[in-house]
Design a protein around this motif. Structure first.
Motif, PDB file in Angstrom:
ATOM      1  N   GLU A 113       5.537   3.263  -9.638  1.00 26.47           N
ATOM      2  CA  GLU A 113       5.803   3.264  -8.200  1.00 26.47           C
ATOM      3  C   GLU A 113       7.180   3.835  -7.853  1.00 26.47           C
TER       4      GLU A 113
ATOM      5  N   GLN B 284       3.522  14.690   0.356  1.00 26.37           N
ATOM      6  CA  GLN B 284       2.824  14.316   1.593  1.00 26.37           C
ATOM      7  C   GLN B 284       3.528  14.864   2.822  1.00 26.37           C
TER       8      GLN B 284
ATOM      9  N   HIS C 190       8.416  15.009  -2.268  1.00 24.12           N
ATOM     10  CA  HIS C 190       7.545  14.235  -1.384  1.00 24.12           C
ATOM     11  C   HIS C 190       6.449  15.161  -0.858  1.00 24.12           C
TER      12      HIS C 190
ATOM     13  N   LYS D 141       9.670   3.560  -0.514  1.00 23.11           N
ATOM     14  CA  LYS D 141       8.323   4.136  -0.491  1.00 23.11           C
ATOM     15  C   LYS D 141       7.866   4.442  -1.914  1.00 23.11           C
ATOM     16  N   LYS D 142       6.606   4.130  -2.178  1.00 24.41           N
ATOM     17  CA  LYS D 142       6.042   4.460  -3.485  1.00 24.41           C
ATOM     18  C   LYS D 142       6.036   5.977  -3.670  1.00 24.41           C
TER      19      LYS D 142
ATOM     20  N   GLU E 272       0.826  -1.210   0.000  1.00 25.69           N
ATOM     21  CA  GLU E 272       0.000   0.000   0.000  1.00 25.69           C
ATOM     22  C   GLU E 272       0.859   1.260   0.000  1.00 25.69           C
ATOM     23  N   GLU E 273       1.979   1.216   0.726  1.00 25.94           N
ATOM     24  CA  GLU E 273       2.812   2.415   0.851  1.00 25.94           C
ATOM     25  C   GLU E 273       4.205   2.260   0.261  1.00 25.94           C
ATOM     26  N   SER E 274       4.673   1.031   0.101  1.00 28.58           N
ATOM     27  CA  SER E 274       6.051   0.845  -0.344  1.00 28.58           C
ATOM     28  C   SER E 274       6.188  -0.380  -1.225  1.00 28.58           C
TER      29      SER E 274
ATOM     30  N   ASP F 278       5.110   9.609  -4.119  1.00 25.90           N
ATOM     31  CA  ASP F 278       3.910  10.419  -3.929  1.00 25.90           C
ATOM     32  C   ASP F 278       4.044  11.752  -4.649  1.00 25.90           C
TER      33      ASP F 278
END
Length: 296
Positions: A82, A196, A194, A165-166, A61-63, A168
């Motif tokens: 990704e 986020q 990044h 980490k994917k 989901e995140e990485s 963002d």
């Protein structure tokens, strides 16, 4: 030279525990060059090509958990969305044949400052999954490089995977070489936005004893973007800000003169790449905001 060929990850860890000086080999694109030029003559070679787990990746989901031996070609073909920075870096690796064999684990194990993957991994904030018969640990990429071609692995540890980490936000990678293929970097630069966390991370290759980040440049740019509300308004970054960021990136280097380039040229080139990649990534970030404002 003895050749060890485990059939599983457990056998590989046992072999490394019994022979801590054994040199792992998977793609062989770094190790075999050193052996062929008689720069290295290890007592044991630990062949990991039969360990299937090292060639697998998982998109969470995140990485992304990237097996140490996943070839650069697979990263380019399957993980461009990704891991865009690493996919761009993979494009610059040598030739198609080498991209089909080599993987990120080899770059990390060799820890050469000229390794193509390092700037992208630093910019993305990766973690290295290291394992031995004693257990598993995750080493932040910032703590992984300890000296010229030295890393933080214990003698009995092997690299199993890299956690990244994917993306963002937009990421970029740029490399200067003496030609357009089959070349070791004169210098390289990676940049990742990044949104986020409202931060920017960098990675510099082949311009210091180890791969490094330009932390002062990051701090300067992070403050400038925050103070100007740029993350929200998506305005164009002023040329003076881009120049200061580029100058600070160049100042983060501690290069040498060698056959590929002079120290002064490397500093200059890193500054140019920093300014250009900042322009490219910020334009990519601004794009959707300009479209949204136009539609409104």
């Amino acid at each position: 030279m003895d050749f060890l060929r485990p059939a599983s990850w457990e056998e590989a860890l046992a072999a490394k525990a019994e022979h801590p000086t054994a040199v792992p080999i998977a793609g062989g694109t770094d190790v075999m060059v050193e052996i062929n030029f008689d720069h290295r003559r290890p007592e044991y070679l630990l062949d990991l090509t039969r360990v299937d787990d090292l060639y697998a990746w998982e998109v969470g989901e995140e990485s992304v958990r990237l097996g140490a031996s996943v070839p650069y070609t697979r990263i380019m073909e399957n993980l461009r969305a990704e891991l865009p920075g690493l996919a761009l870096a993979s494009h610059t690796v040598a030739s198609p044949q080498i991209r089909n064999r080599g993987g990120v684990g080899g770059n990390l194990g060799t820890a050469s400052p000229a390794g193509d993957a390092h700037p992208a991994l630093l910019a993305a904030g990766a973690e290295v999954e290291a394992e031995s018969v004693r257990g598993t640990r995750r080493i932040p990429i910032d703590a992984f490089y300890t000296g010229v071609k030295r890393n933080a692995l214990a003698p009995d540890e092997l690299i199993r995977a890299v956690h990244i980490k994917k993306a963002d936000g937009p990421q970029q990678y740029s490399k200067v070489g003496t030609r357009n293929a089959m070349v070791i970097a004169v210098c390289a630069f990676g940049l990742a936005l990044h949104p986020q966390s409202r931060t920017v991370r960098t990675g510099i290759g082949s311009a210091a004893p180890t791969p490094v980040r330009a932390k002062n440049a990051e701090d300067f740019l992070n403050a400038a973007l925050e103070e100007g509300g740029f993350w929200d308004n998506g305005k164009i970054i002023a040329p003076s800000v881009a120049k200061q960021f580029a100058d600070l990136c160049a100042a983060a280097c501690s290069p040498i003169d060698d056959v590929r380039g002079t120290a002064s040229y490397r500093r200059h080139a890193v500054g140019v790449m920093a300014r250009r990649t900042l322009t490219w990534t910020w334009e990519s970030y601004r794009g959707p905001r300009r479209t949204a404002k136009g539609a409104a």
